[in-house]
Design a protein around this motif. Structure first.
Motif, PDB file in Angstrom:
ATOM      1  N   LYS A 123     -15.020  20.202  34.038  1.00 52.79           N
ATOM      2  CA  LYS A 123     -14.291  19.797  32.833  1.00 52.79           C
ATOM      3  C   LYS A 123     -13.888  18.321  32.902  1.00 52.79           C
ATOM      4  N   PRO A 171      -8.961  19.438  24.031  1.00 51.50           N
ATOM      5  CA  PRO A 171      -9.840  20.470  24.592  1.00 51.50           C
ATOM      6  C   PRO A 171      -9.722  21.766  23.802  1.00 51.50           C
ATOM      7  N   GLU A 222     -16.981  16.283  32.207  1.00 49.90           N
ATOM      8  CA  GLU A 222     -17.323  16.371  30.779  1.00 49.90           C
ATOM      9  C   GLU A 222     -16.399  15.498  29.936  1.00 49.90           C
ATOM     10  N   ARG A 223     -15.101  15.540  30.222  1.00 49.54           N
ATOM     11  CA  ARG A 223     -14.140  14.705  29.476  1.00 49.54           C
ATOM     12  C   ARG A 223     -14.433  13.224  29.683  1.00 49.54           C
ATOM     13  N   ASP A 259      -9.835  26.345  27.066  1.00 45.54           N
ATOM     14  CA  ASP A 259      -9.575  25.512  28.244  1.00 45.54           C
ATOM     15  C   ASP A 259      -8.086  25.254  28.450  1.00 45.54           C
ATOM     16  N   GLU A 282     -14.710  24.488  38.357  1.00 40.55           N
ATOM     17  CA  GLU A 282     -14.484  24.492  36.906  1.00 40.55           C
ATOM     18  C   GLU A 282     -13.672  23.265  36.491  1.00 40.55           C
ATOM     19  N   THR A 283     -12.657  22.931  37.265  1.00 43.01           N
ATOM     20  CA  THR A 283     -11.850  21.742  36.978  1.00 43.01           C
ATOM     21  C   THR A 283     -12.694  20.483  37.101  1.00 43.01           C
TER      22      THR A 283
END
Length: 171
Positions: free
Chosen positions: A132, A34, A135-136, A38, A128-129
């Motif tokens: 992410k 990341p 997205e990962r 991040d 936000e977590t």
């Protein structure tokens, strides 16, 4: 050979913007790291490491960084990632006149950077977590949404809703 990119090579191959044969030659093991923005918790460790590395190389005694400067560094976005941070610390050690690196040793763009002191709510942190994590997973499974939903333990429609909510694109 180790190669790094900030663009999804699989997608570039599909779009005929990267040679497929070359992709398969270099694509033995993929690691996703990341961006530094991040990984705020890594910044102080990297700063310490770079301080020791630079001072050992040039023989200058700069033993630490002022807490205010570290706070400023931790709140910067780092578009150049770890290399940019290393260069800032390297220059800061060279420019520092004291054992503790102060704000005067930072580049002008960092000195002018506005520190965002706004408190983050629990809801914002969770969202936000979640973003992410999605997205990962999308990158990991090459944007195969069915596999992503299964891996995350959520339904397909929930995944699609969250992709829309967080405005996640497959680029």
């Amino acid at each position: 050979m180790i190669a790094a990119t900030n663009r999804p090579l699989e997608k570039l191959v599909e779009e005929k913007l990267f040679r497929e044969d070359l992709f398969y030659r270099i694509n033995a093991v993929q690691l996703f790291v990341p961006p530094l923005s991040d990984r705020i918790e890594d910044i102080s460790l990297l700063v310490d490491y770079f301080l020791k590395k630079v001072t050992a190389r040039i023989g200058k005694r700069v033993t630490s960084i002022h807490p205010e400067v570290l706070s400023l560094i931790e709140q910067y976005n780092w578009p150049g990632n770890v290399r940019e941070l290393e260069n800032v610390i390297d220059a800061g050690v060279h420019l520092s006149n004291d054992e503790v690196m102060g704000k005067d040793a930072l580049p002008d763009y960092l000195k002018r950077h506005k520190v965002n002191r706004k408190e983050v709510s629990l809801k914002d942190s969770v969202e936000e977590t979640e973003k992410k994590t999605i997205e990962r997973a999308l990158r990991r499974f090459k944007f195969d949404k069915k596999r992503v939903a299964e891996a995350l333990g959520i339904g397909n429609s929930t995944l699609y809703d969250k992709i829309k909510k967080y405005q996640i694109s497959d680029q």
